[in-house]
Design an enzyme around this catalytic site. Structure first.
Site, mmCIF file in Angstrom:
data_model
loop_
_atom_site.group_PDB
_atom_site.id
_atom_site.type_symbol
_atom_site.label_atom_id
_atom_site.label_comp_id
_atom_site.label_asym_id
_atom_site.label_seq_id
_atom_site.Cartn_x
_atom_site.Cartn_y
_atom_site.Cartn_z
ATOM 1 N N TYR A 199 -1.096 -0.830 10.491
ATOM 2 C CA TYR A 199 -1.312 -1.169 9.070
ATOM 3 C C TYR A 199 -0.139 -0.678 8.219
ATOM 4 O O TYR A 199 0.428 -1.432 7.420
ATOM 5 C CB TYR A 199 -2.620 -0.525 8.603
ATOM 6 C CG TYR A 199 -2.957 -0.764 7.153
ATOM 7 C CD1 TYR A 199 -3.512 -1.971 6.744
ATOM 8 C CD2 TYR A 199 -2.729 0.213 6.189
ATOM 9 C CE1 TYR A 199 -3.832 -2.198 5.421
ATOM 10 C CE2 TYR A 199 -3.048 0.001 4.857
ATOM 11 C CZ TYR A 199 -3.591 -1.215 4.483
ATOM 12 O OH TYR A 199 -3.901 -1.444 3.163
ATOM 13 N N SER A 205 0.865 -1.196 0.000
ATOM 14 C CA SER A 205 0.000 0.000 0.000
ATOM 15 C C SER A 205 0.891 1.233 0.000
ATOM 16 O O SER A 205 2.017 1.193 0.513
ATOM 17 C CB SER A 205 -0.855 0.020 1.262
ATOM 18 O OG SER A 205 -1.477 1.273 1.415
HETATM 19 N N1 LIG Z 1 -8.798 -0.548 -0.425
HETATM 20 C C1 LIG Z 1 -7.738 0.227 -0.382
HETATM 21 O O1 LIG Z 1 -7.840 1.465 -0.438
HETATM 22 C C2 LIG Z 1 -6.364 -0.376 -0.306
HETATM 23 C C3 LIG Z 1 -5.269 0.488 -0.433
HETATM 24 C C4 LIG Z 1 -3.992 -0.039 -0.371
HETATM 25 C C5 LIG Z 1 -3.807 -1.395 -0.201
HETATM 26 N N2 LIG Z 1 -4.898 -2.217 -0.063
HETATM 27 C C6 LIG Z 1 -4.644 -3.644 0.124
HETATM 28 O O2 LIG Z 1 -5.337 -4.366 -0.863
HETATM 29 C C7 LIG Z 1 -5.612 -5.680 -0.391
HETATM 30 C C8 LIG Z 1 -7.086 -5.989 -0.609
HETATM 31 O O3 LIG Z 1 -7.839 -5.096 0.197
HETATM 32 P P1 LIG Z 1 -9.321 -4.617 -0.140
HETATM 33 O O4 LIG Z 1 -9.346 -3.156 0.042
HETATM 34 O O5 LIG Z 1 -9.798 -5.230 -1.385
HETATM 35 O O6 LIG Z 1 -10.081 -5.210 1.145
HETATM 36 P P2 LIG Z 1 -11.186 -6.332 1.345
HETATM 37 O O7 LIG Z 1 -12.324 -6.119 0.416
HETATM 38 O O8 LIG Z 1 -11.448 -6.352 2.808
HETATM 39 O O9 LIG Z 1 -10.444 -7.667 0.871
HETATM 40 C C9 LIG Z 1 -9.515 -8.319 1.682
HETATM 41 C C10 LIG Z 1 -9.371 -9.745 1.166
HETATM 42 O O10 LIG Z 1 -8.408 -10.418 1.980
HETATM 43 C C11 LIG Z 1 -8.988 -11.636 2.417
HETATM 44 N N3 LIG Z 1 -8.458 -11.999 3.733
HETATM 45 C C12 LIG Z 1 -8.474 -11.274 4.863
HETATM 46 N N4 LIG Z 1 -7.934 -11.974 5.874
HETATM 47 C C13 LIG Z 1 -7.569 -13.176 5.351
HETATM 48 C C14 LIG Z 1 -6.975 -14.339 5.895
HETATM 49 N N5 LIG Z 1 -6.638 -14.430 7.183
HETATM 50 N N6 LIG Z 1 -6.732 -15.385 5.058
HETATM 51 C C15 LIG Z 1 -7.078 -15.327 3.754
HETATM 52 N N7 LIG Z 1 -7.646 -14.254 3.181
HETATM 53 C C16 LIG Z 1 -7.889 -13.195 3.981
HETATM 54 C C17 LIG Z 1 -10.489 -11.372 2.485
HETATM 55 O O11 LIG Z 1 -11.230 -12.554 2.329
HETATM 56 P P3 LIG Z 1 -11.911 -13.442 3.498
HETATM 57 O O12 LIG Z 1 -12.580 -12.524 4.441
HETATM 58 O O13 LIG Z 1 -12.828 -14.322 2.693
HETATM 59 O O14 LIG Z 1 -10.808 -14.228 4.115
HETATM 60 C C18 LIG Z 1 -10.664 -10.512 1.243
HETATM 61 O O15 LIG Z 1 -10.795 -11.338 0.097
HETATM 62 C C19 LIG Z 1 -5.188 -5.692 1.077
HETATM 63 O O16 LIG Z 1 -3.901 -6.252 1.186
HETATM 64 C C20 LIG Z 1 -5.146 -4.223 1.434
HETATM 65 O O17 LIG Z 1 -4.273 -3.940 2.502
HETATM 66 C C21 LIG Z 1 -6.165 -1.745 -0.124
#
Ligand SMILES: NC(=O)c1ccc[n+]([C@@H]2O[C@H](COP(=O)([O-])OP(=O)(O)OC[C@H]3O[C@@H](n4cnc5c(N)ncnc54)[C@H](OP(=O)(O)O)[C@@H]3O)[C@@H](O)[C@H]2O)c1
Length: 255
Positions: free
Chosen positions: A155, A142
């Site tokens: 985070y 991120s």
């Molecule tokens: N959204 C943003 O603005 C943003 C910005 C920078 C970086 N990111 C990064 O992008 C990635 C995806 O985030 P998102 O925003 O799309 O959030 P999200 O919709 O909450 O997705 C997170 C994903 O990770 C999975 N997950 C969480 N804990 C897990 C575990 N213990 N084992 C296996 N899978 C797990 C969740 O699935 P389950 O609940 O089914 O396990 C879900 O598919 C993350 O690494 C986040 O830090 C996001």
């Protein structure tokens, strides 16, 4: 100049997507399936993965913090597809926290998922790809890992660690013919950012993030960061000396 080999065609590529059930992962899975990739979906929520797959992808549910379940998923994907060409290590979680709210137990959970989880997956993938002399690993960190930001106390630390981890992976694996991609999104509208109480600058939809991720991998980029109008500002901010950086961050975020 691209730091990795380009990917010309997703058609038939065997892709293991970890963290696939919602947000950026879900949008990326949909796009990969549209492009003809053979996709394996991993995260904890099997029902959500099955609905997303809709008969067109392999479901291999696992928890990244549970090495046995992740190993079973890896073995299942390898056996079903006959191998993996691209792995996208995207699972992550976020709890906004200020310093005076720091709780060691929830901080540890966050480190386990975001950092140890990514290491668990990479510990299976790096030897596998190195031995094969090919393949790709993409790790989602991120822009919160570029420098300290209010509410990102734990985070941001996990994401800074992942940036360093991906850089070192690249140094080791690129000479062996393995591509390494570091994905640094800005704000993307997902269940994860729905927890943020503040107005997120340059917020984009998950579909746009997925488009950027696939385009970056196709181009062979090492760092895939987006949206550029936001990430370039953050990159410039992080070049400043601390005596300029800290007051500017206070002023910009109001925190
Ligand atoms: N959204 C943003 O603005 C943003 C910005 C920078 C970086 N990111 C990064 O992008 C990635 C995806 O985030 P998102 O925003 O799309 O959030 P999200 O919709 O909450 O997705 C997170 C994903 O990770 C999975 N997950 C969480 N804990 C897990 C575990 N213990 N084992 C296996 N899978 C797990 C969740 O699935 P389950 O609940 O089914 O396990 C879900 O598919 C993350 O690494 C986040 O830090 C996001």
């Amino acid at each position: 100049m691209s730091l990795n080999p380009k990917l010309v065609d997703w058609n038939g590529q065997r892709v293991w997507l970890i963290g696939a059930s919602s947000g950026i992962g879900e949008a990326t899975a949909r796009r990969l399936m549209q492009r003809g990739a053979r996709v394996a979906l991993t995260s904890r929520n099997r029902d959500a993965l099955t609905a997303l797959a809709d008969g067109n992808a392999l479901v291999a549910a696992a928890d990244v913090t549970d090495r046995a379940s992740l190993q079973a998923a890896f073995d299942d994907v390898c056996a079903s597809f006959g191998g993996i060409d691209v792995a996208i290590v995207n699972a992550g979680t976020h709890r906004p926290v200020r310093a005076w709210e720091l709780d060691a137990e929830s901080a540890e959970d966050l480190v386990q998922v975001n950092l140890v989880g990514a290491i668990n997956a990479t510990a299976m993938l790096a030897p596998y790809f190195a031995q094969r002399g090919g393949g790709r690993i993409a790790i989602t960190a991120s822009v919160a890992g570029y420098g300290g930001l209010p509410t990102g106390l734990v985070y941001g630390a996990t994401k800074a660690a992942l940036i360093n981890f991906a850089e070192t992976l690249y140094l080791d694996l690129a000479p062996k013919g393995v591509a390494v991609h570091l994905i640094n999104p800005g704000f993307v509208k997902t269940p994860l950012t729905d927890l943020n109480a503040f107005k997120m600058p340059a917020l984009i939809e998950a579909g746009e993030a997925a488009r950027e991720i696939l385009a970056g991998i196709e181009a062979g980029a090492f760092e895939i960061h987006f949206p550029k109008r936001f990430t370039r500002v953050l990159k410039a901010l992080n070049l400043l000396p601390y005596h300029a950086y800290f007051p500017l961050v206070h002023r910009i975020t109001g925190l």
